[in-house]
Design an enzyme around this catalytic site. Structure first.
Site, short mmCIF file in Angstrom:
data_model
loop_
_atom_site.label_atom_id
_atom_site.label_comp_id
_atom_site.label_asym_id
_atom_site.label_seq_id
_atom_site.Cartn_x
_atom_site.Cartn_y
_atom_site.Cartn_z
N LYS A 34 45.12 27.20 50.41
CA LYS A 34 45.56 28.44 51.07
C LYS A 34 45.92 28.16 52.53
O LYS A 34 46.93 28.65 53.03
CB LYS A 34 44.46 29.50 50.98
CG LYS A 34 44.35 30.09 49.58
CD LYS A 34 43.11 30.91 49.36
CE LYS A 34 43.00 31.31 47.88
NZ LYS A 34 41.73 31.91 47.51
N GLN B 140 36.37 33.68 50.49
CA GLN B 140 36.43 32.97 49.22
C GLN B 140 35.19 33.27 48.38
O GLN B 140 34.07 33.15 48.85
CB GLN B 140 36.56 31.45 49.49
CG GLN B 140 36.77 30.62 48.25
CD GLN B 140 38.09 30.92 47.55
OE1 GLN B 140 39.15 31.01 48.17
NE2 GLN B 140 38.05 31.08 46.23
N ASP C 13 43.57 40.39 49.85
CA ASP C 13 43.19 40.03 48.47
C ASP C 13 43.27 41.27 47.57
O ASP C 13 43.30 41.14 46.34
CB ASP C 13 41.74 39.52 48.46
CG ASP C 13 41.66 38.05 48.09
OD1 ASP C 13 42.66 37.53 47.56
OD2 ASP C 13 40.61 37.42 48.32
#
Ligand code: NAP
Length: 281
Positions: A53, A97, A120
């Site tokens: 990422k 994460q 997200d």
């Protein structure tokens, strides 16, 4: 006739090129899009995801901040770090994460991210926006699956889509996105008695289970669109999906490979959500 492959690698390239162009346009006006990625603990797979990422951000000209903490970090300390990023004007998107260490409540953490930085799309508010059809951040993996289907020119209106899996991050939002595109949607899960009965009627199958060979060729209607979200290992340790790709591609009309299908799209849609977040502020 064998299925046409839908390449997430190729589609990602063109979408990321567009993100890079938009990032350059913003930078020319003095605003560089910024993404913060937080990793708590030592999960090796999470390290790989986070590295990818951060690299993807650099490739499209984003500013990125990578904050890595020991697994002993307390929930309160993590919430404080997120609060600081919520206030940071150089940061437009925040990603924590998963999975987090057991002593940290993931729901509390997700809800602590400012709505306008929830790239997200995991918060309850983002989920509600999706449910009610309001604009907002869509969860990256199902959003990427929709882009893959769109890229074929396939019209979902009135088609029967079967989603296998009902997680909050993939299966459920996938079903809602398909519904929004006017498909008739069936959701299957581990309690579905006869999965094949449903998949055989599907014009579109999205498999998001996490078990290889969940969808075999005999479970696919000839010509169907098959999107494989699964990420599993075969007996030789090679990455594979939930679909028996070798045989399924002889029956399906369109199919995504693993690797090179949904996988690259997930990070791509994170970049898309982040550039949108930066453009909105
Ligand atoms: P998850 O939270 O474990 O959910 C799996 C779902 O599959 C559950 O809803 C479960 O049903 C259902 N299921 C399990 N066995 C089944 C069966 N025999 N028949 C029908 N449904 C069954 O997993 P996830 O996070 O959604 O991820 C699914 C897969 O996608 C995993 O392999 C994951 O690694 C992969 N993934 C890939 C990406 C990517 O970027 N490519 C991103 C995210 C996830 P119940 O609800 O009844 O338990």
């Amino acid at each position: 006739m064998p299925a046409q492959l839908i390449s997430g690698t190729q589609l990602s390239q063109s979408l990321r090129a567009d993100v890079a162009k938009r990032a350059a346009a913003l930078a020319a006006r003095g605003k560089q899009p910024g993404l913060a990625v937080i990793l708590v603990g030592d999960d090796p797979a999470s390290h790989v995801y986070v590295r990818n990422k951060v690299k993807a951000c650099a490739d499209v000209g984003f500013h990125s901040v990578f904050e890595k903490y020991e697994s002993t970090l307390s929930e309160a300390e993590l919430l404080k770090k997120i609060d600081a990023l919520n206030r940071d004007p150089l940061i437009h998107g925040i990603l924590v994460q998963m999975p987090l260490p057991k002593h940290i409540d993931p729901h509390k953490v997700i809800e602590s991210i400012a709505t306008n930085k929830d790239v997200d799309g995991y918060s309850v508010l983002s989920a509600g926006e999706l449910l009610t059809g309001l604009p907002g951040f869509r969860p990256c993996t199902p959003y990427g699956c929709m882009k893959l289907i769109e890229s074929t020119g396939y019209d979902l209106r009135g088609k029967h889509a079967v989603v296998v899996g009902r997680s909050n991050t993939v299966g459920k939002p996938m079903a809602l996105l398909l519904l929004q595109a006017n498909a008739t949607v069936t959701i299957c899960h581990s309690g579905t008695p006869d999965l094949a009965y449903h998949t055989r009627q599907a014009d579109v199958i999205v498999a998001a289970v996490g078990r290889r060979n969940t969808v075999t060729a005999d479970m696919i209607k000839p010509g169907a669109v098959v999107i494989d979200v699964g990420m599993n290992r075969d007996d030789n340790g090679k990455l594979c999906g939930d679909v028996d790709f070798a045989n399924a591609k002889e029956v399906a009309g369109y199919i995504t490979p693993v690797p090179g299908g949904v996988g690259p799209m997930t990070i791509t849609m994170l970049l898309v959500n982040t550039i949108e977040a930066a453009e909105r502020t």
